[in-house]
Design an enzyme around this catalytic site. Structure first.
Site, PDB file in Angstrom:
ATOM      1  CG  HIS A  68     -15.456  -9.709  -4.597  1.00  0.00           C
ATOM      2  ND1 HIS A  68     -15.757  -8.907  -3.528  1.00  0.00           N
ATOM      3  CD2 HIS A  68     -14.184  -9.390  -4.939  1.00  0.00           C
ATOM      4  CE1 HIS A  68     -14.724  -8.143  -3.232  1.00  0.00           C
ATOM      5  NE2 HIS A  68     -13.751  -8.411  -4.078  1.00  0.00           N
ATOM      6  CG  HIS A  70     -13.597  -4.266  -6.771  1.00  0.00           C
ATOM      7  ND1 HIS A  70     -14.025  -3.831  -5.533  1.00  0.00           N
ATOM      8  CD2 HIS A  70     -12.849  -5.372  -6.539  1.00  0.00           C
ATOM      9  CE1 HIS A  70     -13.543  -4.637  -4.601  1.00  0.00           C
ATOM     10  NE2 HIS A  70     -12.832  -5.577  -5.175  1.00  0.00           N
ATOM     11  CE1 TYR A 130     -11.639   0.984  -3.950  1.00  0.00           C
ATOM     12  CE2 TYR A 130     -12.582  -1.186  -3.588  1.00  0.00           C
ATOM     13  CZ  TYR A 130     -11.687  -0.364  -4.238  1.00  0.00           C
ATOM     14  OH  TYR A 130     -10.846  -0.885  -5.190  1.00  0.00           O
ATOM     15  CG  HIS A 223     -10.904  -2.546   1.422  1.00  0.00           C
ATOM     16  ND1 HIS A 223      -9.638  -3.058   1.595  1.00  0.00           N
ATOM     17  CD2 HIS A 223     -11.081  -2.415   0.093  1.00  0.00           C
ATOM     18  CE1 HIS A 223      -9.080  -3.221   0.401  1.00  0.00           C
ATOM     19  NE2 HIS A 223      -9.942  -2.839  -0.525  1.00  0.00           N
ATOM     20  NE  ARG A 226      -4.562  -5.326   2.726  1.00  0.00           N
ATOM     21  CZ  ARG A 226      -4.983  -4.793   1.595  1.00  0.00           C
ATOM     22  NH1 ARG A 226      -4.446  -3.691   1.126  1.00  0.00           N
ATOM     23  NH2 ARG A 226      -5.943  -5.365   0.904  1.00  0.00           N
ATOM     24  CG  HIS A 250     -11.050  -7.516  -0.168  1.00  0.00           C
ATOM     25  ND1 HIS A 250     -11.118  -6.160  -0.346  1.00  0.00           N
ATOM     26  CD2 HIS A 250     -11.499  -8.058  -1.322  1.00  0.00           C
ATOM     27  CE1 HIS A 250     -11.592  -5.881  -1.560  1.00  0.00           C
ATOM     28  NE2 HIS A 250     -11.844  -7.019  -2.171  1.00  0.00           N
ATOM     29  CD  GLU A 253      -6.480  -9.754  -3.250  1.00  0.00           C
ATOM     30  OE1 GLU A 253      -7.023  -8.852  -2.602  1.00  0.00           O
ATOM     31  OE2 GLU A 253      -6.426  -9.757  -4.495  1.00  0.00           O
ATOM     32  CG  HIS A 287      -9.432 -12.488  -2.409  1.00  0.00           C
ATOM     33  ND1 HIS A 287      -9.554 -12.749  -3.752  1.00  0.00           N
ATOM     34  CD2 HIS A 287      -9.560 -11.139  -2.263  1.00  0.00           C
ATOM     35  CE1 HIS A 287      -9.739 -11.602  -4.395  1.00  0.00           C
ATOM     36  NE2 HIS A 287      -9.754 -10.621  -3.517  1.00  0.00           N
ATOM     37  CG  ASP A 338     -11.569  -9.230  -7.132  1.00  0.00           C
ATOM     38  OD1 ASP A 338     -11.876  -8.051  -6.893  1.00  0.00           O
ATOM     39  OD2 ASP A 338     -10.598  -9.782  -6.585  1.00  0.00           O
TER      40      ASP A 338
END
Ligand SMILES: [Zn+2]
Length: 466
Positions: A68, A70, A130, A223, A226, A250, A253, A287, A338
């Protein structure tokens, strides 16, 4: 790509089923191991293999999978630790960096970040991506231009990538369950709806196995609950299914995510994902920090991977997830850097055990071998590379060698080598890395990118604007 027959002689190597073995002769042809033979003293290596034989002093492991990532968050390291700050000031700074990236600057940054990963022994990265569009949400001429920059960055840094193309449609969940609109930098993340996401992902041009090249494959990501309304998840699930691709999300988290999800759907995030058909043996819950008992049962019963990112979860004050419970319920564990607070999978691995100790007041939850498995075999499988992550004939020929002569590890023996590495090594102890039968790092030096720190500094400084 054709790589000639190669051979390495490892002082010690961690082999599936038999633990740490001495004097391991490892042979490969092309990008696959052809033979792995322990107990062959260097003097007994057959003459035909001596030319070009590479000695690997220390402990050799399979390549490490960073499940994971970003990549652009690497620019925030340090910047978000100046002064105090909260999760929200961290997110504000993260959006600032995201707002300044274009395909060229992201290629330069990600190339340097993936090179840092290679130096840390990472041979495969799961990039949870993303940042798709131009500021304001306008697509690039090729709507996958940012994705292609990341794939190119991994190729230039010499590591495998699973591009987890991420669906991100909403700015949050309203109390009535209605999605909140994207705002500001978030507009760059959105495709409009799930079908439009799938149409763009389709244009990546993966083959029927999900491959984009010899070292690149596609995956999908939601994602979070949410950012993707329940009614929009189906096209993502269906697209991943068609390619047999990994599907990541995710999950729980922060407690606020659970509260918003319960208010909107009267279900936990895990229950929502289960009901949408997301969970299963190709899925990863990233997470999985704030879970209730039924969540653990759903994740474990569906054999969903749980990707723990303990340095980020500590940095962002997320909490300590129920790693032992998840593993006991049937979730294979994986590890991710992450937010790139650090890039060191040994640190992530030991924090799984150490976090459990702090949370329970007891020692002894995971053996070093279980933590190493999370960083290797299971990490690769969760990213769609089930034939990588083991040193065995037939497997993809990726290796990482950790020197045992640093001040941190000196004194390790064959019996203690794996535990020493998992509990005390740092990324700086990685000496050699092989990807697909080719040497990528030799004696701690990246063979494709001369000056990795220079590349990082040159990519990051313009983004911080000071
Ligand atoms: Zn993440």
């Amino acid at each position: 790509m054709s790589t000639p027959a190669r051979a390495w002689h490892a002082e010690l190597a961690w082999l599936p089923g038999s633990g740490v073995r001495p004097d391991v002769l490892i042979e490969a042809s092309g990008d696959r191991f052809t033979a792995v033979t322990p107990d062959v003293p260097a003097a007994d290596v057959p003459d035909g293999l001596r030319a070009g034989l590479v000695r690997l002093p220390g402990l050799t492991l399979p390549g490490l999978a960073n499940a994971h990532s970003h990549a652009f968050h690497r620019a925030l390291r340090g910047a978000t630790q100046v002064g105090l700050g909260t999760f929200w000031t961290w997110r504000e700074r993260m959006y600032q960096v995201a707002s300044g990236l274009d395909p060229d600057s992201y290629l330069a940054l990600a190339r340097a970040v993936y090179a840092e990963m290679a130096l840390a022994g990472v041979t495969c990265v799961g990039e949870f991506h993303y940042l798709h569009h131009q500021p304001g949400g306008v697509p690039f001429q090729d709507p996958n231009e940012m994705s292609r920059a990341l794939i190119e960055a991994a190729a230039q840094a010499g590591i495998r990538i699973t591009l987890l193309d991420t669906c991100y449609l909403a700015g949050g969940l309203g109390a009535d369950g209605a999605p909140l609109p994207l705002e500001g930098t978030q507009l760059r993340f959105g495709d409009g709806d799930g079908e439009a996401w799938a149409a763009r992902a389709e244009r990546l041009g993966a083959d029927e196995h999900g491959l984009l090249g010899p070292l690149a494959r596609v995956g999908a990501a939601i994602h979070s609950v949410r950012a993707v309304p329940l009614g929009q998840m189906h096209p993502v699930v269906a697209w991943a299914q068609r390619y047999g691709a990994p599907l990541h999300a995710h999950v729980s988290e922060q407690r606020a995510e659970n509260e918003a999800c319960l208010a909107a759907y009267r279900r936990t995030p895990t229950e929502v994902l289960y009901d949408a058909g997301v969970l299963g043996p190709r899925a990863t819950a990233v997470h999985a920090t704030h879970l209730v008992g039924r969540d653990v049962d759903l994740l474990g019963g569906s054999r969903t991977y749980a990707c723990l990112c303990p340095t980020t979860e500590a940095d962002l004050a997320d909490g300590i997830g129920p790693a032992r419970e998840l593993a006991g319920a049937g979730c294979p564990l994986t590890l991710g850097s992450d937010s790139q607070a650090v890039i060191d999978l040994f640190e992530e691995a030991r924090r799984v055990e150490l976090g459990e100790r702090l949370a329970t007041g007891q020692r002894g939850h995971f053996r070093a071998g279980e933590l190493a498995r999370a960083a290797t075999t299971d990490g690769h499988a969760s990213l769609g590379w089930p034939d990588a992550g083991e040193i065995a004939a037939g497997a993809i020929a990726d290796l990482v060698t950790v020197g045992l002569d640093s001040p941190r590890l000196a004194g390790a023996t064959r019996t203690t080598a794996l535990a020493s590495v998992v509990f005390a090594a740092s990324a700086a102890d990685v000496r050699n890395v092989v990807v697909g039968g080719r040497d990528l790092v030799a004696d701690g030096r990246h063979l494709l990118i001369d000056d990795v720190p220079g590349a990082l500094a040159a990519a990051i400084r313009p983004l911080l604007g000071n």
